[in-house]
Scaffold this motif. Structure first.
Motif, PDB file in Angstrom:
ATOM      1  N   LEU A 123       0.827  -1.208   0.000  1.00  0.00           N
ATOM      2  CA  LEU A 123       0.000   0.000   0.000  1.00  0.00           C
ATOM      3  C   LEU A 123       0.859   1.254   0.000  1.00  0.00           C
ATOM      4  CD1 LEU A 123      -2.898   1.253   0.369  1.00  0.00           C
ATOM      5  CD2 LEU A 123      -2.455   1.194   2.829  1.00  0.00           C
ATOM      6  N   LEU A 124       0.432   2.245  -0.793  1.00  0.00           N
ATOM      7  CA  LEU A 124       1.011   3.582  -0.791  1.00  0.00           C
ATOM      8  C   LEU A 124      -0.040   4.532  -0.219  1.00  0.00           C
ATOM      9  CD1 LEU A 124       3.386   5.476  -1.781  1.00  0.00           C
ATOM     10  CD2 LEU A 124       1.997   5.854  -3.829  1.00  0.00           C
ATOM     11  N   VAL A 125       0.296   5.234   0.863  1.00  0.00           N
ATOM     12  CA  VAL A 125      -0.636   6.169   1.487  1.00  0.00           C
ATOM     13  C   VAL A 125      -0.264   7.599   1.120  1.00  0.00           C
ATOM     14  CG1 VAL A 125      -1.430   7.142   3.685  1.00  0.00           C
ATOM     15  CG2 VAL A 125      -1.211   4.664   3.434  1.00  0.00           C
ATOM     16  N   ALA A 126      -1.228   8.336   0.571  1.00  0.00           N
ATOM     17  CA  ALA A 126      -1.039   9.766   0.331  1.00  0.00           C
ATOM     18  C   ALA A 126      -1.056  10.438   1.702  1.00  0.00           C
ATOM     19  CB  ALA A 126      -2.157  10.304  -0.552  1.00  0.00           C
ATOM     20  N   LEU A 128      -1.911   6.002   8.401  1.00  0.00           N
ATOM     21  CA  LEU A 128      -0.544   5.515   8.236  1.00  0.00           C
ATOM     22  C   LEU A 128      -0.127   4.644   9.428  1.00  0.00           C
ATOM     23  CD1 LEU A 128       1.778   5.884   6.135  1.00  0.00           C
ATOM     24  CD2 LEU A 128       2.768   7.533   7.721  1.00  0.00           C
ATOM     25  N   ALA A 129      -0.492   5.066  10.627  1.00  0.00           N
ATOM     26  CA  ALA A 129      -0.106   4.319  11.824  1.00  0.00           C
ATOM     27  C   ALA A 129      -0.776   2.949  11.874  1.00  0.00           C
ATOM     28  CB  ALA A 129      -0.456   5.121  13.075  1.00  0.00           C
ATOM     29  N   VAL A 130      -2.078   2.892  11.558  1.00  0.00           N
ATOM     30  CA  VAL A 130      -2.788   1.609  11.557  1.00  0.00           C
ATOM     31  C   VAL A 130      -2.255   0.723  10.437  1.00  0.00           C
ATOM     32  CG1 VAL A 130      -5.031   0.473  11.304  1.00  0.00           C
ATOM     33  CG2 VAL A 130      -4.857   2.609  12.585  1.00  0.00           C
ATOM     34  N   ALA A 131      -1.992   1.322   9.278  1.00  0.00           N
ATOM     35  CA  ALA A 131      -1.452   0.554   8.153  1.00  0.00           C
ATOM     36  C   ALA A 131      -0.067   0.000   8.481  1.00  0.00           C
ATOM     37  CB  ALA A 131      -1.393   1.430   6.905  1.00  0.00           C
ATOM     38  N   HIS A 132       0.724   0.773   9.235  1.00  0.00           N
ATOM     39  CA  HIS A 132       2.057   0.304   9.610  1.00  0.00           C
ATOM     40  C   HIS A 132       1.962  -0.900  10.542  1.00  0.00           C
ATOM     41  CE1 HIS A 132       5.989   0.684  11.941  1.00  0.00           C
ATOM     42  NE2 HIS A 132       6.339   0.425  10.698  1.00  0.00           N
ATOM     43  N   SER A 163      -0.361  -3.045  10.488  1.00  0.00           N
ATOM     44  CA  SER A 163      -0.918  -4.155   9.718  1.00  0.00           C
ATOM     45  C   SER A 163       0.008  -4.660   8.613  1.00  0.00           C
ATOM     46  CB  SER A 163      -2.258  -3.729   9.090  1.00  0.00           C
ATOM     47  OG  SER A 163      -3.174  -3.299  10.065  1.00  0.00           O
ATOM     48  N   LEU A 164       0.751  -3.752   8.005  1.00  0.00           N
ATOM     49  CA  LEU A 164       1.512  -4.089   6.802  1.00  0.00           C
ATOM     50  C   LEU A 164       3.031  -4.108   6.985  1.00  0.00           C
ATOM     51  CD1 LEU A 164      -0.604  -1.895   4.380  1.00  0.00           C
ATOM     52  CD2 LEU A 164      -0.446  -4.370   4.263  1.00  0.00           C
ATOM     53  N   LYS A 165       3.525  -3.461   8.037  1.00  0.00           N
ATOM     54  CA  LYS A 165       4.972  -3.389   8.279  1.00  0.00           C
ATOM     55  C   LYS A 165       5.690  -2.821   7.060  1.00  0.00           C
ATOM     56  CE  LYS A 165       4.226  -5.150  12.297  1.00  0.00           C
ATOM     57  NZ  LYS A 165       4.163  -4.256  13.463  1.00  0.00           N
ATOM     58  N   ASP A 166       6.629  -3.596   6.478  1.00  0.00           N
ATOM     59  CA  ASP A 166       7.450  -3.070   5.381  1.00  0.00           C
ATOM     60  C   ASP A 166       6.752  -3.131   4.025  1.00  0.00           C
ATOM     61  OD1 ASP A 166       7.514  -5.790   5.018  1.00  0.00           O
ATOM     62  OD2 ASP A 166       9.696  -5.980   5.005  1.00  0.00           O
ATOM     63  N   ARG A 167       5.480  -3.500   4.012  1.00  0.00           N
ATOM     64  CA  ARG A 167       4.706  -3.471   2.759  1.00  0.00           C
ATOM     65  C   ARG A 167       4.005  -2.125   2.585  1.00  0.00           C
ATOM     66  NH1 ARG A 167       0.527  -7.653   3.256  1.00  0.00           N
ATOM     67  NH2 ARG A 167       0.976  -7.717   5.493  1.00  0.00           N
ATOM     68  N   LEU A 168       4.379  -1.167   3.420  1.00  0.00           N
ATOM     69  CA  LEU A 168       3.755   0.148   3.418  1.00  0.00           C
ATOM     70  C   LEU A 168       4.744   1.240   3.038  1.00  0.00           C
ATOM     71  CD1 LEU A 168       1.362   2.085   4.290  1.00  0.00           C
ATOM     72  CD2 LEU A 168       2.415   2.073   6.567  1.00  0.00           C
ATOM     73  N   THR A 169       4.267   2.207   2.236  1.00  0.00           N
ATOM     74  CA  THR A 169       5.063   3.384   1.877  1.00  0.00           C
ATOM     75  C   THR A 169       4.167   4.618   1.985  1.00  0.00           C
ATOM     76  OG1 THR A 169       6.374   2.067   0.305  1.00  0.00           O
ATOM     77  CG2 THR A 169       6.492   4.466   0.087  1.00  0.00           C
ATOM     78  N   ALA A 170       4.728   5.716   2.459  1.00  0.00           N
ATOM     79  CA  ALA A 170       4.007   6.988   2.514  1.00  0.00           C
ATOM     80  C   ALA A 170       4.558   7.912   1.431  1.00  0.00           C
ATOM     81  CB  ALA A 170       4.171   7.637   3.887  1.00  0.00           C
ATOM     82  N   ILE A 230       7.680   6.714  13.236  1.00  0.00           N
ATOM     83  CA  ILE A 230       7.085   5.376  13.279  1.00  0.00           C
ATOM     84  C   ILE A 230       7.817   4.393  12.360  1.00  0.00           C
ATOM     85  CG2 ILE A 230       4.834   6.312  13.913  1.00  0.00           C
ATOM     86  CD1 ILE A 230       3.848   5.710  11.107  1.00  0.00           C
ATOM     87  N   GLY A 231       8.777   4.902  11.587  1.00  0.00           N
ATOM     88  CA  GLY A 231       9.623   4.018  10.791  1.00  0.00           C
ATOM     89  C   GLY A 231       9.035   3.571   9.471  1.00  0.00           C
ATOM     90  N   VAL A 232       8.304   4.458   8.804  1.00  0.00           N
ATOM     91  CA  VAL A 232       7.701   4.136   7.507  1.00  0.00           C
ATOM     92  C   VAL A 232       8.537   4.741   6.389  1.00  0.00           C
ATOM     93  CG1 VAL A 232       5.691   4.527   6.023  1.00  0.00           C
ATOM     94  CG2 VAL A 232       5.365   3.995   8.443  1.00  0.00           C
ATOM     95  N   GLU A 233       8.745   3.986   5.321  1.00  0.00           N
ATOM     96  CA  GLU A 233       9.422   4.536   4.146  1.00  0.00           C
ATOM     97  C   GLU A 233       8.602   5.719   3.633  1.00  0.00           C
ATOM     98  OE1 GLU A 233      10.836   3.352  -0.399  1.00  0.00           O
ATOM     99  OE2 GLU A 233       9.713   1.897   0.819  1.00  0.00           O
ATOM    100  N   HIS A 234       9.276   6.836   3.380  1.00  0.00           N
ATOM    101  CA  HIS A 234       8.570   8.068   3.063  1.00  0.00           C
ATOM    102  C   HIS A 234       9.170   8.710   1.823  1.00  0.00           C
ATOM    103  CE1 HIS A 234       7.090  12.281   4.537  1.00  0.00           C
ATOM    104  NE2 HIS A 234       6.265  11.748   3.678  1.00  0.00           N
TER     105      HIS A 234
END
Length: 272
Positions: free
Chosen positions: A23-26, A37-41, A43-50, A73-77
């Motif tokens: 998932l890519l979150v705008a 983004l926090a809930v997605a992180h 749920s998805l861990k490293d499958r998430l990008t912002a 929170i450690g999300v790729e941005h």
């Protein structure tokens, strides 16, 4: 508000997100997108990008806060350039301005997702957004951008409550909108006007106000603020500071809206 119902909606949201391959979150850094983004992180861990737009319509203070939150929170941005001044329908500032802006933004997000092999793209609209004129939401839907918060039935009050439970610093963050929303429909949008609005709002934030809008009516500025803050504007030292700064920014007449802050107040001129 039913707290148990809000928590159940969050569980529903988390379950749906967990099933997504990627998932890519705008990400704007506001309350809604930070919660998503926090809930997605979780749920998805490293499958998430912002992804956050570096845009003339997006205050730099908001961009910096988005960078800090994603890093915390450690999300790729990803930061990407977005120049709405090149969209004629946007600068003309008709009632469909947001449609053209969101469509162009959605195209950029879809391209980023495609290049990174990300399956889904989401933005953080909630069910309260259905109660206002939001042509940008229609554009995103047409482009296949999903809105998980809306699908889960979450409203703003519930998102703030759940964000607070999660310990998110953004739980009580004042609502924010595109800087172009401060300019009346039919009035040309220019980079100069957007920068003036941002500077004026930065000044008001800097002297302690939290929920404000600076509405640009040419030589006249109309300040919207939380009703409880209206008396503060009339304190002599505060009044003088605002007058001096706003005149430096080029405004000839400085007015305070007695109704206070109203989200989407510029839409009142549109037909029902």
């Amino acid at each position: 508000m039913d707290k148990d119902s809000a928590r159940a909606k969050k569980e529903k949201l988390a379950g749906v997100l967990k099933e997504m391959p990627s998932l890519l979150v705008a990400f704007s850094g506001g309350t809604d997108s930070s919660f998503l983004l926090a809930v997605a992180h979780e749920s998805l861990k490293d499958r998430l990008t912002a992804a956050t737009a570096d845009s003339i319509t997006f205050p730099s203070r908001e961009r910096e806060e988005a960078i800090k939150f994603a890093g915390k929170i450690g999300v790729e941005h990803i930061l990407f350039k977005s120049d709405e001044s090149k969209i004629p329908e946007f600068t003309a500032n008709g009632p469909d301005r947001c449609y053209h802006c969101k469509k162009a933004l959605s195209i950029k997000l879809k391209k980023i997702a495609e290049e990174k092999g990300i399956v889904r793209v989401a933005f953080a609209a909630n069910v309260d957004d259905l109660g206002d004129y939001r042509p940008g939401t229609r554009a995103a839907e047409e482009m296949g951008i999903i809105s998980p918060l809306m699908d889960a039935g979450l409203n703003k009050e519930e998102i703030r409550f759940l964000s607070k439970e999660m310990g998110l610093s953004t739980w009580d963050k004042p609502s924010m909108a595109c800087l172009a929303s401060r300019i009346p429909y039919g009035t040309m949008i220019t980079i100069e006007k957007l920068r003036t609005i941002e500077a004026a709002e930065d000044f008001l934030f800097g002297i302690g106000f939290r929920q404000i809008r600076v509405r640009h009516h040419g030589p006249v500025v109309r300040i919207e603020a939380a009703v409880n803050d209206l008396p503060v504007f009339l304190k002599e030292d505060v009044r003088i500071k605002i007058l001096e700064r706003f005149k430096e920014l080029g405004f000839k007449h400085i007015s305070l809206d007695l109704e206070g802050f109203v989200s989407g107040s510029m839409n009142r001129v549109l037909p029902e």
